[in-house]
Design a protein around this motif. Structure first.
Motif, PDB file in Angstrom:
ATOM      1  N   ASP A 516      39.417 -22.628  -0.474  1.00 17.16           N
ATOM      2  CA  ASP A 516      39.655 -23.939  -1.063  1.00 17.16           C
ATOM      3  C   ASP A 516      38.500 -24.431  -1.928  1.00 17.16           C
ATOM      4  O   ASP A 516      38.511 -25.562  -2.382  1.00 17.16           O
ATOM      5  CB  ASP A 516      39.972 -24.973   0.017  1.00 17.16           C
ATOM      6  N   THR A 517      37.483 -23.572  -2.180  1.00 17.13           N
ATOM      7  CA  THR A 517      36.412 -23.897  -3.119  1.00 17.13           C
ATOM      8  C   THR A 517      36.046 -22.650  -3.905  1.00 17.13           C
ATOM      9  O   THR A 517      36.243 -21.517  -3.443  1.00 17.13           O
ATOM     10  CB  THR A 517      35.149 -24.429  -2.406  1.00 17.13           C
ATOM     11  N   HIS A 585      38.012 -26.951  -6.219  1.00 16.67           N
ATOM     12  CA  HIS A 585      39.093 -26.069  -5.812  1.00 16.67           C
ATOM     13  C   HIS A 585      39.384 -25.100  -6.954  1.00 16.67           C
ATOM     14  O   HIS A 585      39.430 -25.506  -8.123  1.00 16.67           O
ATOM     15  CB  HIS A 585      40.345 -26.884  -5.480  1.00 16.67           C
ATOM     16  N   ARG A 953      45.839 -33.183  -1.162  1.00 13.12           N
ATOM     17  CA  ARG A 953      45.386 -33.073  -2.542  1.00 13.12           C
ATOM     18  C   ARG A 953      46.459 -33.526  -3.523  1.00 13.12           C
ATOM     19  O   ARG A 953      46.167 -33.755  -4.698  1.00 13.12           O
ATOM     20  CB  ARG A 953      45.015 -31.623  -2.876  1.00 13.12           C
TER      21      ARG A 953
END
Length: 978
Positions: A516-517, A585, A953
């Protein structure tokens, strides 16, 4: 109306199972000992209190078995009757008709979106599975994250498409006559997050084509979305200054209210289709505006003829090629007479023929029909003959620009096939083959994709596969990367790799992202590389005297690139520009940045053969140059680089050997050159289609829009509460009948079967008014498609059902009302999917709806690990309650009369309750329900945090702009909760 035998076959199988279950119940509980002769003389086993009235087993006779079969025939007949109904009635088309008119347009449109999302969901699973194979990872629970991310992105695109077509509009906006400035922008600024673009003065005129260029991530799409209204009303961005579209203030008018003024074609139009058929997709805007059916059909035929897609009208949108999808999207955008057309990268991934057709259509729309066309495009050279003005983004500001010059390689003679040494420089004196394929064929579901492909790749060379869309380039790359494919008919086949790993960056490269990053992706890539180096070292030590050791990329004296950290490799690929490498992200990067990140991840271990599908998609000239340099460096270090591309300029700039493909056939490795065809001449009379339908609307019903009625909040809650109480009573009728007179009790089963569907209708009508935003419709529809696929896939696996994971997490993230709607929509779509609609459907709708709604009613302040523990506990409780409720209403019908656990009209409540609990324990609680609870707990524990983060998100949709955007977003969130 078309007869489909599959629903009838399924119903027949279910009827047989029901009859067999009725016979088993008779034998297990109290035996089947009516008459003679006795077939089995099983010893009766009385049970202790509170089940003293129940006896297990007993004599079994032929007459008793026949009576049991006869008692099951009425219910089996009902099952077969609904099977015949499902075989003749196309429920999915019914969703489309309900979405056009009537009191439940919002929820019906949700079901249409869900049905249309099913092919996209299947493609997502297939693509993510391929990405995991290419990464060398197991397709496990982590794969749910990219699949879900893709579905949420699909929901966002569908929401934007619905918003741009006018879904939820409360006013009829007609294009005004004599509008001199389709777009008027003065001293404006478009901002989203940390990115912003300044527009000092921008006033393109009617009947012109304006092209906007600029580096990757500079803000070209931001400008188009700002003009369309998506930036400030959907994306969560802001606009300031003067921005007027055909006289309408963009800051105060959301996209739905200017749908008849603006047509928009977004990037990757196939991912934004909201229906299943081309005809329905083109007519969607007309349906949302309440146009009469006959008039709408005539306009669809007219615009399809003018754009050149008449032959596609009855095609499924999932079968369209990239060029066909772009043309269909243009037709859908201009069907309602816009004065302005915004097109975002229409030439991406198109072959020469499709590019020519799209350019001709845009030329005719602007210069023949008078539409103001604004195009954002990286590959802008083909637009030079038709464009009227050029703008570029420089230092965060939109400024007048110049038309791009022709590529340098076209001014010089191309090398001939007889000069391979000049065409493909290699770093070794003698070419060394590292990959050879001979007469390779690739099939999918019996359809040939590649036939008799023969090629040889050498160390240090760059090869480009070129050809039209559908030629099989991507299929050939996948087969080479995975070692798949067969020999052509009547031939042998061979595909060998003399050396290290073959790496592929696929077409859908975003599916390679599982963290997620960006920083997480880079760390994971470094860990994979470290493991690969250790394994390679052990492999070398064990096979030191092997011939293969001499060609391994980690062999002593090898000339491959030394291992490089992921961040450094990413920096080399991107050149001087920067890509965020922190907590952003990966899917929040620009298209070009995501592409470069994927290439960096797949080339971490310096593969012997590097395959890249469309390496320049979404890249500006600077990024293209950086990728070109990286690929050239890999080739100079000894790797064979094979790209599949429509970008001949890029291929020639690399000095690539060209291998043309057409109709699924790849030639041998003889070098060939395929110069690009000439582009259309500028504004030639008769060049391309003439969309004559663009102009002032003549339909008088266009102004008389259908008003969707929404109940007052208090009445809505009262109806919703009453309907749910009636549904609960329909579930519990066997326990409630004991309190009624004998005559009333006898009629109660039929009353319950009638009340349940009426309660469903009451709930749908009461909440349909709250399903009024395109965002809600798209998100509900796409997640309902996911839930339906999960539910159908898990049917018959003994309770191992994962659909509760989705319902609970979505209800938790978006609120009780969203959870209720998602549960109901999931059952509706899944029942239509496997043609299982019957008397049981309303009960299943309420049971699943309550599971999702209950998750939304849990305490909101709980976060972190405590939240996951709370959801796991709720999942277990919901699994058992779901089983009890669904068993309760059906128990008397399933068991029938004459067994120890049968429902007895007029019997004391305790007797019927004990019989039901025993029935439920034996048939459901101890097996299916327990497995469902375990599956739900494990699923929430493993993927709950990541899925909740993905849901949170998702941006809400606002109804107005300017300073009121934030309060409206809050209201839209509240409308999904009680």
């Amino acid at each position: 109306m078309t007869f489909r035998p599959a629903p009838l076959r399924a119903a027949a199988a279910l009827a047989v199972v029901f009859i067999a279950a009725r016979v088993i119940y008779r034998i297990l509980f109290n035996g089947a000992g009516i008459g003679e002769p006795v077939l089995l003389n099983l010893a009766p086993v009385p049970l202790p209190a509170p089940y003293a009235h129940v006896v297990l087993l007993g004599p079994v006779t032929a007459s008793g078995l026949w009576v049991a079969v006869l008692s099951a025939l009425p219910i089996a007949g009902i099952i077969l009757g609904f099977g015949v109904l499902n075989a003749w009635v196309d429920v999915a088309r019914g969703f489309v008709h309900l979405a056009r008119r009537g009191p439940v347009q919002g929820i019906a449109r949700t079901l249409v979106v869900a049905w249309a999302a099913l092919p996209a969901l299947a493609d997502a699973v297939t693509s993510v599975r391929l990405a995991f194979r290419l990464r060398g990872e197991r397709f496990g629970p982590r794969a749910l994250i990219p699949v879900l991310e893709r579905t949420l992105e699909h929901a966002g695109r569908v929401a934007a498409a619905l918003e741009l077509r006018g879904f939820g509009s409360r006013a009829a906006h007609q294009p005004g006559q004599g509008i001199q400035a389709p777009v008027l922008i003065r001293d404006a600024q478009f901002r989203i997050g940390d990115a912003q673009v300044r527009l000092a003065s921008f006033t393109p005129s009617s009947g012109s084509i304006t092209v906007i260029t600029g580096p990757t991530g500079s803000g070209k799409s931001t400008i188009l979305r700002g003009i369309a209204g998506l930036l400030s009303h959907v994306d969560g961005g802001e606009i300031s200054g003067t921005v007027r579209v055909a006289g309408t203030d963009r800051a105060t008018a959301p996209p739905r209210e200017t749908a008849r003024l603006i047509g928009v074609v977004l990037q990757n139009p196939r991912a934004a289709f909201a229906t299943t058929r081309v005809r329905d997709e083109i007519s969607l805007a007309l349906e949302l505006h309440g146009m009469a059916s006959g008039t709408a059909k005539a306009r669809v035929l007219e615009v399809a003829e003018s754009i050149g897609v008449s032959a596609l009208l009855d095609r499924n949108v999932s079968t369209l090629s990239a060029g066909e999808a772009t043309l269909v999207a243009i037709a859908a955008a201009v069907v309602d007479h816009p004065v302005l057309l915004l097109v975002d990268e229409p030439l991406a991934d198109l072959d020469t023929a499709a590019r020519r057709h799209v350019i001709a259509v845009l030329d005719a729309l602007a210069h023949d029909a008078g539409v103001c066309v604004i195009v954002a495009e990286h590959r802008a050279e083909p637009l030079v003959p038709v464009a009227d003005s050029w703008w570029t983004i420089d230092d965060g500001a939109l400024a007048p620009g110049a038309a791009p010059s022709a590529p340098a390689h076209r001014a010089t003679a191309l090398p001939t096939p007889a000069e391979p040494a000049e065409l493909v420089p290699v770093p070794v004196p003698v070419p060394v083959p590292v990959l050879t394929a001979t007469k390779l064929a690739v099939h999918r579901k019996g359809t040939p994709l590649v036939r008799s492909a023969s090629l040889t790749l050498y160390r240090g060379e760059v090869v480009a596969l070129v050809g039209p869309n559908g030629a099989g380039k991507s299929s050939l790359l996948v087969a080479l990367a995975l070692g798949e494919g067969t020999g052509a008919e009547g031939t042998g086949s061979e595909s060998t790799v003399d050396g290290g790993r073959v790496a592929l960056v696929p077409d859908a490269s975003d599916d390679l992202f599982t963290r997620d990053t960006v920083a997480g992706e880079l760390r994971a890539a470094d860990r994979r590389q470290a493991r690969a180096v250790r394994q390679a070292g052990r492999h070398q030590a064990g096979r030191r005297h092997s011939d293969r050791c001499r060609s391994h990329r980690y062999s002593p004296g090898g000339d491959q690139l030394a291992p490089m950290p992921a961040a450094s490799r990413l920096a080399r690929l991107r050149g001087d520009a920067r890509i965020p490498i922190g907590h952003e992200h990966p899917r929040d990067l620009s298209a070009g940045e995501r592409r470069i990140l994927a290439i960096a991840l797949q080339s971490m271990d310096d593969p012997q053969v590097l395959l890249i599908d469309e390496p320049t998609r979404g890249l500006d000239p600077a990024a293209r140059a950086a990728v070109s340099g990286a690929l050239r460096a890999a080739a100079d270090a000894g790797a064979a680089v094979l790209i599949a591309t429509h970008d001949l300029d890029f291929a020639h700039g690399l000095g690539a050997r060209i291998l043309p493909m057409r109709d699924g056939v790849a030639p041998s490795s003889v070098a060939a050159n395929a110069p690009e065809l000439a582009l259309p001449s500028p504004r030639r009379a008769g060049a391309g289609p003439r969309p004559t339908v663009i102009g002032e609307p003549t339909d008088p019903q266009g102004a008389g829009r259908q008003r969707r009625i929404r109940m007052p909040r208090g009445i809505e809650l009262a109806v919703l509460s009453a309907a749910n109480l009636l549904a609960l009573a329909a579930f519990c009728w066997p326990l409630l009948a004991a309190a009624l007179p004998e005559d009333a009790a006898a009629a109660l089963p039929y009353a319950a079967l009638a009340i349940a569907p009426l309660a469903v209708v009451a709930v749908v009508v009461s909440v349909d008014g709250s399903v009024r935003s395109a965002h809600t419709v798209a998100l509900l529809g796409v997640l309902a498609a996911v839930g339906s696929a999960v539910r159908v896939a898990s049917t018959g696996v003994g309770g191992v059902e994962a659909v509760f994971i989705l319902l609970i997490l979505a209800g938790r993230a978006f609120g009780a009302r969203f959870g209720l709607l998602l549960g109901a929509a999931t059952i509706a779509v899944s029942s239509a999917l496997w043609s299982g609609i019957g008397p049981w459907t309303p009960f299943q709708i309420f049971a699943c709806a309550w599971v999702g709604a209950g998750a939304g009613l849990l305490p909101r302040r709980v976060r972190g690990r405590a939240e996951l523990w709370m959801l796991c506990a709720y999942g277990a409780v919901a699994s058992y309650l779901f089983g009890l409720l669904t068993n309760l209403w059906f128990w008397p019908f399933a068991v029938g009369a004459g067994t120890g656990i049968s429902y007895e009209p007029g019997a004391p409540l305790g007797t019927n309750l004990s019989s039901f609990l025993l029935y439920s324990l034996v048939t459901s609680t101890a097996g299916w329900d327990t497995l469902r609870a375990v599956t739900t707990i494990i699923g929430i524990a493993v993927v709950g945090r990541a899925i909740l983060a993905a849901f949170r998100r998702v941006k809400p949709v606002s109804s107005v702009g300017g300073q009121e955007a934030q309060p409206t977003q809050a209201r839209d969130r509240l409308q999904l909760t009680p």
